[in-house]
Design a protein around this motif. Structure first.
Motif, PDB file in Angstrom:
ATOM      1  N   GLN A   1      -5.649  -6.206   4.327  1.00  0.00           N
ATOM      2  CA  GLN A   1      -6.454  -5.028   4.006  1.00  0.00           C
ATOM      3  C   GLN A   1      -7.138  -5.184   2.649  1.00  0.00           C
ATOM      4  OE1 GLN A   1      -6.809  -2.242   6.222  1.00  0.00           O
ATOM      5  NE2 GLN A   1      -8.536  -2.020   4.814  1.00  0.00           N
ATOM      6  N   TYR A   2      -6.458  -5.781   1.681  1.00  0.00           N
ATOM      7  CA  TYR A   2      -7.055  -5.988   0.364  1.00  0.00           C
ATOM      8  C   TYR A   2      -8.273  -6.916   0.477  1.00  0.00           C
ATOM      9  CZ  TYR A   2      -2.672  -4.038  -1.462  1.00  0.00           C
ATOM     10  OH  TYR A   2      -1.601  -3.225  -1.741  1.00  0.00           O
TER      11      TYR A   2
ATOM     12  N   GLU B   1       0.085  -6.969   6.449  1.00  0.00           N
ATOM     13  CA  GLU B   1      -1.041  -6.080   6.732  1.00  0.00           C
ATOM     14  C   GLU B   1      -1.754  -5.661   5.446  1.00  0.00           C
ATOM     15  OE1 GLU B   1       0.564  -2.877   9.039  1.00  0.00           O
ATOM     16  OE2 GLU B   1       0.303  -3.942  10.948  1.00  0.00           O
ATOM     17  N   ALA B   2      -0.988  -5.411   4.399  1.00  0.00           N
ATOM     18  CA  ALA B   2      -1.582  -5.022   3.117  1.00  0.00           C
ATOM     19  C   ALA B   2      -2.422  -6.165   2.545  1.00  0.00           C
ATOM     20  CB  ALA B   2      -0.484  -4.619   2.141  1.00  0.00           C
ATOM     21  N   SER B   3      -1.930  -7.385   2.671  1.00  0.00           N
ATOM     22  CA  SER B   3      -2.678  -8.534   2.164  1.00  0.00           C
ATOM     23  C   SER B   3      -4.037  -8.643   2.842  1.00  0.00           C
ATOM     24  CB  SER B   3      -1.878  -9.824   2.389  1.00  0.00           C
ATOM     25  OG  SER B   3      -0.634  -9.769   1.718  1.00  0.00           O
TER      26      SER B   3
ATOM     27  N   ARG C   1       4.512  -4.942   6.801  1.00  0.00           N
ATOM     28  CA  ARG C   1       3.782  -4.123   5.824  1.00  0.00           C
ATOM     29  C   ARG C   1       3.073  -4.990   4.790  1.00  0.00           C
ATOM     30  NH1 ARG C   1       7.897  -0.301   3.117  1.00  0.00           N
ATOM     31  NH2 ARG C   1       6.008   0.426   2.030  1.00  0.00           N
TER      32      ARG C   1
ATOM     33  N   LYS D   1      -4.127  -6.055  13.441  1.00  0.00           N
ATOM     34  CA  LYS D   1      -4.746  -5.432  12.270  1.00  0.00           C
ATOM     35  C   LYS D   1      -6.192  -5.893  12.093  1.00  0.00           C
ATOM     36  CE  LYS D   1      -4.670  -3.263   8.219  1.00  0.00           C
ATOM     37  NZ  LYS D   1      -4.520  -1.799   8.103  1.00  0.00           N
TER      38      LYS D   1
ATOM     39  N   LEU E   1       2.048 -10.262  -3.597  1.00  0.00           N
ATOM     40  CA  LEU E   1       2.511 -10.069  -2.212  1.00  0.00           C
ATOM     41  C   LEU E   1       2.971 -11.374  -1.578  1.00  0.00           C
ATOM     42  CD1 LEU E   1      -0.072  -7.504  -0.769  1.00  0.00           C
ATOM     43  CD2 LEU E   1       2.187  -7.088  -1.744  1.00  0.00           C
TER      44      LEU E   1
ATOM     45  N   ALA F   1      -1.661  -2.639  -4.956  1.00  0.00           N
ATOM     46  CA  ALA F   1      -2.777  -1.770  -4.586  1.00  0.00           C
ATOM     47  C   ALA F   1      -3.599  -1.399  -5.813  1.00  0.00           C
ATOM     48  CB  ALA F   1      -2.253  -0.526  -3.879  1.00  0.00           C
TER      49      ALA F   1
ATOM     50  N   LEU G   1       4.001  -3.048  -3.389  1.00  0.00           N
ATOM     51  CA  LEU G   1       2.786  -2.618  -2.689  1.00  0.00           C
ATOM     52  C   LEU G   1       1.964  -1.663  -3.567  1.00  0.00           C
ATOM     53  CD1 LEU G   1       3.955  -2.055   1.018  1.00  0.00           C
ATOM     54  CD2 LEU G   1       2.422  -3.829   0.156  1.00  0.00           C
TER      55      LEU G   1
END
Length: 456
Positions: A73-74, A69-71, A66, A108, A48, A33, A29
């Motif tokens: 968000q990017y 959600e990160a994918s 996690r 999300k 990811l 990021a 992550l």
């Protein structure tokens, strides 16, 4: 593969193997990021994607959430809506994807297009509008058919209906809401269900589908509207129902709608509102066909202390309950027909109510005359009712057809009979009853005479 962080292999299908990938997830992550911030979003997503598969197959749900959600968000931070939709679709349709991950991704992404549960976010450009609408549609598609997302499906559908309504597509908004049978959803509160059904009613009435509106209205349980926190919904429900009944020209149903609004506690605390509701109730009761239910409602309203504050309407109730002929037009006729609820619906409907008012007064007078006359000359009856012969025959025919009064018209003799002919059995029975009464009187009189003689 190392067994460090593993919960053990599955034995007999009783336990799924679970691997803790937290250290690796933290590292990946952080790495992704950095790439995303430098503009290399696709490279970050590639890292990811491999990690997502390991978390999914290793049943590491917290880290899977996690990563997913990160994918998203990017993609959002990069402002690439097409990439966001593709990533969202890809991740939610993975083989054996965990329900927690799908639910987390929907939660999300929802605030990026909807606020306050179902209100679409405000946009300033056509591009932003198109992106918002695509995201709402995509999220609805993901939630559709999933029991654990039925609440989200209902809210997103409502948001889409609002969007269509803002664009002027009332029929499309109504059709979208009709697809969701919210009354069967267990994850929504009673209040949310009622709000959703009220929206269905409003939009269905907006596209003039009155049959569907009546069906939708039947989904709301009246007892739920009597609860303390449902007063506003009760008023809105019966207001919408009144619109449907006004189209059907059902005066008695309208009277019950307005009386339900009048009996709401917070309406009774506002003098202007309860007066309007009570006035409308009485006007439509006067326009209702004669029945036991209508008479019962008139008598109950007559006992209402608030009626004393409306003298014209109190007089109307008294006239309708008395067995006396009412002259038309009444002294307060103009006041009754000037109510907003009476004039609502267009000029044609107002004209219909005006004619119906006259008809109800005529029918009341005919019933009163039928109580006191067995037969009467047609000319005299027309004089009492202030009608011409043609209108008199028409009104009598209507009343005879609906069974509200018995009448026979003898045109050559100009006689109207209100008493039905008796059969020979009925005549004989009446004669026998009269003879019994006569003999009883003779016996009683004889007894009293003998008693008087004995006292002397």
């Amino acid at each position: 593969m190392s067994n460090i962080g593993s919960s053990g292999k599955a034995v007999g299908g009783e336990l799924e193997e679970k691997i803790d990938l937290t250290p690796e997830t933290d590292a990946k992550l952080e790495q992704s990021a950095t790439l995303a911030k430098s503009g290399q979003v696709r490279e970050a997503l590639a890292i990811l994607a491999a990690l997502e598969k390991r978390c999914r197959t290793g049943n590491d749900v917290p880290n899977l959430v996690r990563v997913c959600e990160a994918s998203l968000q990017y993609c959002k931070d990069a402002g690439d809506i097409e990439l966001l939709l593709t990533t969202l679709q890809t991740l939610t349709t993975r083989r054996s994807q965990k329900t927690q991950a799908v639910s987390a991704m929907v939660h999300k992404a929802t605030p990026w297009c909807v606020v306050d549960q179902f209100t679409p976010i405000t946009v300033s450009t056509e591009e932003e509008k198109a992106a918002r609408n695509k995201l709402v549609e995509a999220l609805r598609g993901i939630a559709d058919g999933k029991l654990f997302l039925e609440g989200e499906l209902a809210r997103l559908t409502r948001a889409l209906a609002i969007i269509k309504e803002q664009e002027g597509d009332i029929a499309g908004a109504a059709d979208v809401l009709q697809e969701v049978h919210v009354e069967t959803y267990g994850s929504l509160s009673k209040r949310e269900k009622v709000e959703f059904i009220l929206e269905q009613m409003r939009l269905t009435l907006g596209k003039k589908d009155f049959v569907r509106a009546a069906i939708v209205a039947g989904k709301v349980a009246r007892k739920h509207l009597q609860e303390e926190n449902m007063e506003e919904h009760k008023v809105k429900y019966f207001t919408l129902l009144a619109e449907n009944h006004r189209h059907d020209k059902d005066a008695f149903a309208l009277a019950k709608d307005y009386h339900a609004i009048y009996s709401t506690p917070h309406i009774l605390q506002d003098e202007e509102k309860w007066k309007d509701a009570l006035k409308s109730t009485l006007v439509f009761l006067a326009l209702s066909p004669y029945s036991n239910e209508q008479q019962d409602m008139l008598n109950r309203i007559k006992e209402d202390s608030n009626l004393e504050k409306l003298p014209s309407f109190e007089t109307t109730v008294q006239l309708l309950l008395k067995k006396e002929i009412i002259s038309y037009p009444m002294a307060q006729q103009q006041e009754l027909e000037s109510l907003p609820s009476f004039c609502e619906g267009g000029e044609d409907l107002t004209k219909f109510w005006h004619e119906m008012f006259h008809r109800r007064i005529i029918q009341h007078n005919v019933r009163v005359i039928a109580m006191y006359y067995k037969r009467i000359h047609g000319a005299r009856l027309a004089q009492l009712l202030n009608l011409d012969i043609i209108r008199l025959e028409k009104e009598l025919s209507i009343m005879v057809s609906d069974g509200s009064v018995y009448a026979k018209i003898d045109r050559p003799k100009d006689i109207v009979r209100f008493s039905p002919p008796k059969s020979s059995e009925a005549v004989l029975s009446d004669w026998s009853s009269d003879i019994d009464k006569l003999l009883h009187l003779v016996e009683t009189t004889t007894h009293l005479i003998n008693k008087e003689k004995m006292t002397k």
